[in-house]
Scaffold this motif. Structure first.
Motif, PDB file in Angstrom:
ATOM      1  N   VAL A 254       0.799  -1.183   0.146  1.00  0.00           N
ATOM      2  CA  VAL A 254       0.048  -0.066  -0.247  1.00  0.00           C
ATOM      3  C   VAL A 254       1.064   1.231  -0.041  1.00  0.00           C
ATOM      4  O   VAL A 254       1.679   1.424   0.836  1.00  0.00           O
ATOM      5  N   ILE A 255       0.575   2.038  -0.908  1.00  0.00           N
ATOM      6  CA  ILE A 255       1.322   3.387  -1.074  1.00  0.00           C
ATOM      7  C   ILE A 255      -0.003   4.569  -0.356  1.00  0.00           C
ATOM      8  O   ILE A 255      -0.790   4.752  -1.255  1.00  0.00           O
ATOM      9  N   LYS A 256       0.215   5.021   0.638  1.00  0.00           N
ATOM     10  CA  LYS A 256      -0.857   5.941   1.041  1.00  0.00           C
ATOM     11  C   LYS A 256      -0.389   7.543   0.528  1.00  0.00           C
ATOM     12  O   LYS A 256       0.399   7.906   0.729  1.00  0.00           O
TER      13      LYS A 256
ATOM     14  N   SER B 259      -1.568  11.409  -0.333  1.00  0.00           N
ATOM     15  CA  SER B 259      -2.644  12.512   0.130  1.00  0.00           C
ATOM     16  C   SER B 259      -2.022  13.884  -0.403  1.00  0.00           C
ATOM     17  O   SER B 259      -0.843  13.884  -0.622  1.00  0.00           O
TER      18      SER B 259
ATOM     19  N   GLY C 157      -5.213   8.317  -1.672  1.00  0.00           N
ATOM     20  CA  GLY C 157      -5.739   7.327  -0.862  1.00  0.00           C
ATOM     21  C   GLY C 157      -4.772   6.312  -0.767  1.00  0.00           C
ATOM     22  O   GLY C 157      -3.769   6.137  -0.951  1.00  0.00           O
ATOM     23  N   ASP C 158      -5.475   5.118  -0.494  1.00  0.00           N
ATOM     24  CA  ASP C 158      -4.505   3.936  -0.212  1.00  0.00           C
ATOM     25  C   ASP C 158      -4.326   3.282  -1.528  1.00  0.00           C
ATOM     26  O   ASP C 158      -5.572   2.515  -2.006  1.00  0.00           O
ATOM     27  N   VAL C 159      -3.322   3.348  -2.427  1.00  0.00           N
ATOM     28  CA  VAL C 159      -3.062   2.720  -3.536  1.00  0.00           C
ATOM     29  C   VAL C 159      -2.213   1.313  -3.607  1.00  0.00           C
ATOM     30  O   VAL C 159      -1.245   1.282  -2.709  1.00  0.00           O
ATOM     31  N   LYS C 160      -2.933   0.305  -3.922  1.00  0.00           N
ATOM     32  CA  LYS C 160      -2.365  -1.104  -3.955  1.00  0.00           C
ATOM     33  C   LYS C 160      -1.347  -1.478  -5.148  1.00  0.00           C
ATOM     34  O   LYS C 160      -2.085  -1.133  -6.174  1.00  0.00           O
TER      35      LYS C 160
ATOM     36  N   ASP D 190       7.862   9.387   1.843  1.00  0.00           N
ATOM     37  CA  ASP D 190       8.121   8.610   3.117  1.00  0.00           C
ATOM     38  C   ASP D 190       8.674   9.602   4.178  1.00  0.00           C
ATOM     39  O   ASP D 190       9.527   9.283   5.122  1.00  0.00           O
TER      40      ASP D 190
ATOM     41  N   ALA E  51       5.861  -0.923   1.808  1.00  0.00           N
ATOM     42  CA  ALA E  51       4.830   0.007   1.791  1.00  0.00           C
ATOM     43  C   ALA E  51       5.619   1.539   1.974  1.00  0.00           C
ATOM     44  O   ALA E  51       6.526   1.934   2.321  1.00  0.00           O
TER      45      ALA E  51
ATOM     46  N   THR F  45       4.673   6.389   1.771  1.00  0.00           N
ATOM     47  CA  THR F  45       3.740   7.095   1.854  1.00  0.00           C
ATOM     48  C   THR F  45       4.097   8.361   0.768  1.00  0.00           C
ATOM     49  O   THR F  45       5.377   8.547   0.526  1.00  0.00           O
TER      50      THR F  45
ATOM     51  N   GLN G 295       3.030  12.759   0.197  1.00  0.00           N
ATOM     52  CA  GLN G 295       2.389  13.638   0.272  1.00  0.00           C
ATOM     53  C   GLN G 295       2.515  14.838  -0.500  1.00  0.00           C
ATOM     54  O   GLN G 295       3.888  15.382  -0.557  1.00  0.00           O
TER      55      GLN G 295
END
Length: 275
Positions: free
Chosen positions: A17-19, A21, A32-35, A60, A78, A80, A82
């Motif tokens: 999952v890559i979050k 935002s 969002g939560d990209v799989k 990250d 995983a 993140t 932003q």
């Protein structure tokens, strides 16, 4: 956190999952939560809304700059991402990459300073004594003023009249003589330090911060009357030295410098003070 994508006895690929935002002012796509399947690539696109610009992209938690796209290659864990945005400058002489851009936005948004015209801020222009007193007067909420002033060059009807009367009555500013204030003369860095010091003293703030001025090559140029004020301003983190190691106490404070000092004053110094 990566999760097993296979089921039963079949083995399938893992999913991570890559979050993604975005803060106010723009968007990131996908969001969002990209799989993402293990080993695959995933690209994200960042776009600012009208009136905003990309301020930074954090992957990250670490900056990768003001990028419009970012690709995670061969995903194995995983992540993140932003997107951070800022308001685009309303002034044609303030670029989004200028060191003072955020400070200019801050003082204008707070109503502490205005542009010199609708689309110009004048970042490299000097700041007059009347202007800086007016800024403090606005910061104080523009209280009602009564009485007059002995300064013959502070004329009723001018934008700085009430601010100078208020500041003088409360010991925040002094004239260059008993009858002259010189509101249209450019303020120096040491004069600015003195006025901010007296304003803090008037408010009952802690003014015990101090610094050793001898680290500046031109420390001896600080006027005797301003030494304690400048030690405080440097110690409080409001005024710093120049890249060449000088303090330039009698140099003119530009509008960009004033905006930066005011932002530091309001966001870093004032919150820590006790009246």
């Amino acid at each position: 956190v990566g999760g097993g994508g296979g089921g039963g006895g079949g083995g399938g690929s893992s999913l991570f999952v890559i979050k993604a935002s975005a803060q106010d002012g723009g968007s990131i796509s996908p969001a969002g939560d990209v799989k993402v399947s293990s080993g695959d690539n995933q690209t994200f696109t960042v776009a600012a809304n009208e009136g905003y610009v990309i301020s930074d992209v954090l992957v990250d938690g670490k900056s990768v700059g003001k990028v419009e796209t970012y690709t995670f290659s061969k995903v194995r864990e995983a992540h993140t991402i932003q997107a951070v945005f800022a308001k685009a400058s309303q002034f044609t002489d303030v670029d989004d990459d200028d060191w003072y851009k955020d400070s200019v936005d801050y003082v204008v948004d707070k109503g502490l300073m205005n542009g010199i015209s609708a689309d110009l801020f004048g970042p490299n222009d000097p700041t007059t004594r009347g202007m800086i007193v007016t800024v403090l007067y606005r910061m104080e909420g523009q209280p009602a003023v009564s009485g007059t002033t002995a300064f013959e060059d502070v004329i009723s009807g001018q934008y700085y009249y009430d601010p100078v009367v208020w500041a003088n009555q409360n010991g925040i500013v002094k004239g260059v003589s008993e009858t002259a204030f010189e509101p249209n003369v450019n303020i120096t860095r040491e004069q600015l330090a003195a006025i901010l010091y007296r304003y803090c003293d008037y408010k009952g703030y802690n003014v015990t911060a101090t610094a050793d001025l001898s680290k500046f090559s031109d420390a001896e140029k600080v006027g005797d009357w301003a030494v304690d004020n400048m030690k405080w301003a440097v110690g409080a983190g409001l005024i710093g030295g120049n890249a060449d190691g000088t303090l330039n106490p009698q140099g003119q404070a530009t509008r960009a410098e004033i905006a930066t000092i005011l932002q530091r004053f309001c966001t870093e110094y004032l919150p820590s003070q006790t009246k």
